[in-house]
Design an enzyme around this catalytic site. Structure first.
Site, PDB file in Angstrom:
ATOM      1  N   SER A 111       0.846  -1.197   0.000  1.00 28.52           N
ATOM      2  CA  SER A 111       0.000   0.000   0.000  1.00 28.52           C
ATOM      3  C   SER A 111       0.875   1.237   0.000  1.00 28.52           C
ATOM      4  O   SER A 111       1.972   1.239   0.595  1.00 28.52           O
ATOM      5  CB  SER A 111      -0.895   0.023   1.238  1.00 28.52           C
ATOM      6  OG  SER A 111      -1.517   1.295   1.371  1.00 28.52           O
TER       7      SER A 111
ATOM      8  N   TYR B 118      -1.882  -0.710  10.143  1.00 27.37           N
ATOM      9  CA  TYR B 118      -1.981  -1.040   8.715  1.00 27.37           C
ATOM     10  C   TYR B 118      -0.705  -0.601   7.999  1.00 27.37           C
ATOM     11  O   TYR B 118      -0.107  -1.382   7.236  1.00 27.37           O
ATOM     12  CB  TYR B 118      -3.206  -0.343   8.122  1.00 27.37           C
ATOM     13  CG  TYR B 118      -3.453  -0.628   6.654  1.00 27.37           C
ATOM     14  CD1 TYR B 118      -3.964  -1.852   6.235  1.00 27.37           C
ATOM     15  CD2 TYR B 118      -3.191   0.342   5.687  1.00 27.37           C
ATOM     16  CE1 TYR B 118      -4.206  -2.106   4.884  1.00 27.37           C
ATOM     17  CE2 TYR B 118      -3.431   0.100   4.341  1.00 27.37           C
ATOM     18  CZ  TYR B 118      -3.940  -1.125   3.943  1.00 27.37           C
ATOM     19  OH  TYR B 118      -4.179  -1.367   2.602  1.00 27.37           O
TER      20      TYR B 118
HETATM   21  P1  NDP Z   1     -11.498  -6.114  -0.266  1.00 29.99           P
HETATM   22  O1  NDP Z   1     -11.794  -6.019   1.183  1.00 29.99           O
HETATM   23  O2  NDP Z   1     -12.379  -5.459  -1.259  1.00 29.99           O
HETATM   24  O3  NDP Z   1     -11.293  -7.650  -0.678  1.00 29.99           O
HETATM   25  C1  NDP Z   1     -10.487  -8.434   0.148  1.00 29.99           C
HETATM   26  C2  NDP Z   1     -10.238  -9.786  -0.472  1.00 29.99           C
HETATM   27  O4  NDP Z   1      -9.338 -10.500   0.389  1.00 29.99           O
HETATM   28  C3  NDP Z   1     -11.493 -10.629  -0.559  1.00 29.99           C
HETATM   29  O5  NDP Z   1     -11.343 -11.504  -1.657  1.00 29.99           O
HETATM   30  C4  NDP Z   1     -11.475 -11.386   0.769  1.00 29.99           C
HETATM   31  O6  NDP Z   1     -12.150 -12.652   0.731  1.00 29.99           O
HETATM   32  C5  NDP Z   1      -9.992 -11.618   0.938  1.00 29.99           C
HETATM   33  N1  NDP Z   1      -9.609 -11.773   2.342  1.00 29.99           N
HETATM   34  C6  NDP Z   1      -9.810 -10.909   3.366  1.00 29.99           C
HETATM   35  N2  NDP Z   1      -9.343 -11.430   4.508  1.00 29.99           N
HETATM   36  C7  NDP Z   1      -8.846 -12.649   4.192  1.00 29.99           C
HETATM   37  C8  NDP Z   1      -8.275 -13.698   4.940  1.00 29.99           C
HETATM   38  N3  NDP Z   1      -8.097 -13.598   6.261  1.00 29.99           N
HETATM   39  N4  NDP Z   1      -7.890 -14.824   4.299  1.00 29.99           N
HETATM   40  C9  NDP Z   1      -8.081 -14.959   2.962  1.00 29.99           C
HETATM   41  N5  NDP Z   1      -8.636 -14.004   2.204  1.00 29.99           N
HETATM   42  C10 NDP Z   1      -9.022 -12.873   2.817  1.00 29.99           C
HETATM   43  O7  NDP Z   1     -10.006  -5.518  -0.391  1.00 29.99           O
HETATM   44  P2  NDP Z   1      -9.256  -4.797  -1.607  1.00 29.99           P
HETATM   45  O8  NDP Z   1      -9.482  -5.526  -2.866  1.00 29.99           O
HETATM   46  O9  NDP Z   1      -9.529  -3.349  -1.528  1.00 29.99           O
HETATM   47  O10 NDP Z   1      -7.731  -4.989  -1.140  1.00 29.99           O
HETATM   48  C11 NDP Z   1      -6.881  -6.029  -1.616  1.00 29.99           C
HETATM   49  C12 NDP Z   1      -5.457  -5.725  -1.158  1.00 29.99           C
HETATM   50  O11 NDP Z   1      -5.070  -4.439  -1.638  1.00 29.99           O
HETATM   51  C13 NDP Z   1      -5.283  -5.686   0.360  1.00 29.99           C
HETATM   52  O12 NDP Z   1      -4.029  -6.239   0.697  1.00 29.99           O
HETATM   53  C14 NDP Z   1      -5.304  -4.205   0.667  1.00 29.99           C
HETATM   54  O13 NDP Z   1      -4.612  -3.899   1.852  1.00 29.99           O
HETATM   55  C15 NDP Z   1      -4.601  -3.651  -0.560  1.00 29.99           C
HETATM   56  N6  NDP Z   1      -4.865  -2.240  -0.826  1.00 29.99           N
HETATM   57  C16 NDP Z   1      -6.145  -1.778  -1.067  1.00 29.99           C
HETATM   58  C17 NDP Z   1      -6.354  -0.437  -1.318  1.00 29.99           C
HETATM   59  C18 NDP Z   1      -7.717   0.134  -1.579  1.00 29.99           C
HETATM   60  O14 NDP Z   1      -7.849   1.362  -1.579  1.00 29.99           O
HETATM   61  N7  NDP Z   1      -8.739  -0.679  -1.817  1.00 29.99           N
HETATM   62  C19 NDP Z   1      -5.230   0.519  -1.326  1.00 29.99           C
HETATM   63  C20 NDP Z   1      -3.946  -0.081  -1.083  1.00 29.99           C
HETATM   64  C21 NDP Z   1      -3.791  -1.398  -0.843  1.00 29.99           C
HETATM   65  P3  NDP Z   1     -13.742 -12.787   1.073  1.00 29.99           P
HETATM   66  O15 NDP Z   1     -14.465 -12.321  -0.166  1.00 29.99           O
HETATM   67  O16 NDP Z   1     -13.940 -14.250   1.330  1.00 29.99           O
HETATM   68  O17 NDP Z   1     -14.009 -11.915   2.252  1.00 29.99           O
END
Ligand code: NDP
Length: 247
Positions: A141, A155
């Protein structure tokens, strides 16, 4: 032929958001793709279907990234089903905000387990199987470099950890022809960070140079480049895609 033809990928957290976009993009580029999810079996199945529409094999694996054994099992299931692993994308992440002095220890532990430890554990398991040309990609991030709001210390710490992790792993794995990189998105419109929230409005007005949220597909494009054969000289790097958030 497509750039990732004959490559086998695992994307953690591939049921929604950025991970789902990465799954689609890798499949479009010719890879066979496994994805993990924790809660949303329906969205995981939809993500698998979207990948299969490009003609390759795809599968969903339920695996909580907070559980190291489950993470190793997901890597092993990917190898068993797809016949190997060439690309690992450590995308699953959680985002807990709480003020200093009131941050619940359980949320600290979950943040470290999912955002940092799982990336390390999956990488350890995957590199046992990877051949030259292998690719490890973290989704970090821009908050590793700039944290302009309160409550985000834990975070930011977890994402900053990935910056050092890829530097060291790049040294270990470069001689084997495996690259290790970290993609650092800025605000991306997903369930985690919806563009139409109050928080999103403030970010757009005060912090971003490009005054809009990014899309998951834009992040997936950078991941696809790093996964491709032409990116073989990029390693140990943290590449930012943040609309100028850190500028
Ligand atoms: P979302 O919350 O929209 O999606 C998260 C995804 O990760 C889902 O597929 C979820 O599965 C899965 N997930 C969450 N917790 C777990 C777990 N404990 N074990 C396995 N899978 C898990 O997140 P984003 O798409 O926004 O974020 C994805 C990545 O990008 C993260 O690492 C986030 O920190 C990073 N990021 C996001 C930003 C943003 O602005 N959105 C900015 C910078 C970085 P399920 O559907 O089953 O819940």
């Amino acid at each position: 032929t497509r750039p990732l033809q004959n490559m086998r990928a695992l994307v953690t957290g591939g049921s929604r958001g950025i991970g789902a976009a990465i799954v689609r993009r890798l499949a479009r580029d010719g890879a066979q793709v496994a994805l993990t999810y924790v809660h949303n079996a329906e969205q995981a199945a939809a993500s698998v279907q979207a990948a299969q529409a490009f003609g390759g094999q795809a599968l969903a694996i339920q695996a909580d990234s907070a559980d190291a054994n489950a993470v190793v099992a997901a890597v092993e299931q990917t190898v068993a089903t797809l016949g190997g692993i060439d690309i690992l994308v450590n995308n699953a992440g959680v985002f807990h905000l709480a003020p200093a002095g009131e941050f619940p220890l359980a949320q600290f532990d979950q943040t470290v387990a999912v955002n940092l430890r799982a990336a390390f554990v999956a990488t350890e398991a995957a590199v046992k199987h990877m051949r030259p040309g292998g690719r490890i990609i973290m989704i970090g991030s821009c908050n590793a470099e700039r944290m302009p709001f309160a409550g985000g210390a834990v975070y930011a710490m977890s994402k900053a950890g990935l910056v050092g992790l890829v530097k060291g792993l790049a040294r270990d794995l470069g001689p084997r022809g495996i690259t290790v990189n970290n993609v650092q998105p800025g605000p991306i419109d997903t369930d985690m960070n919806p563009a139409d929230s109050e928080f999103g409005g403030a970010l757009r007005e005060q912090i971003l140079a490009v005054p809009r949220y990014g899309t998951a597909d834009e992040v997936a494009g950078m991941v696809a480049y790093l996964a491709s054969p032409e990116a073989g000289f990029v390693t140990g790097a943290s590449l930012t895609i943040d609309g100028g958030f850190t500028a």
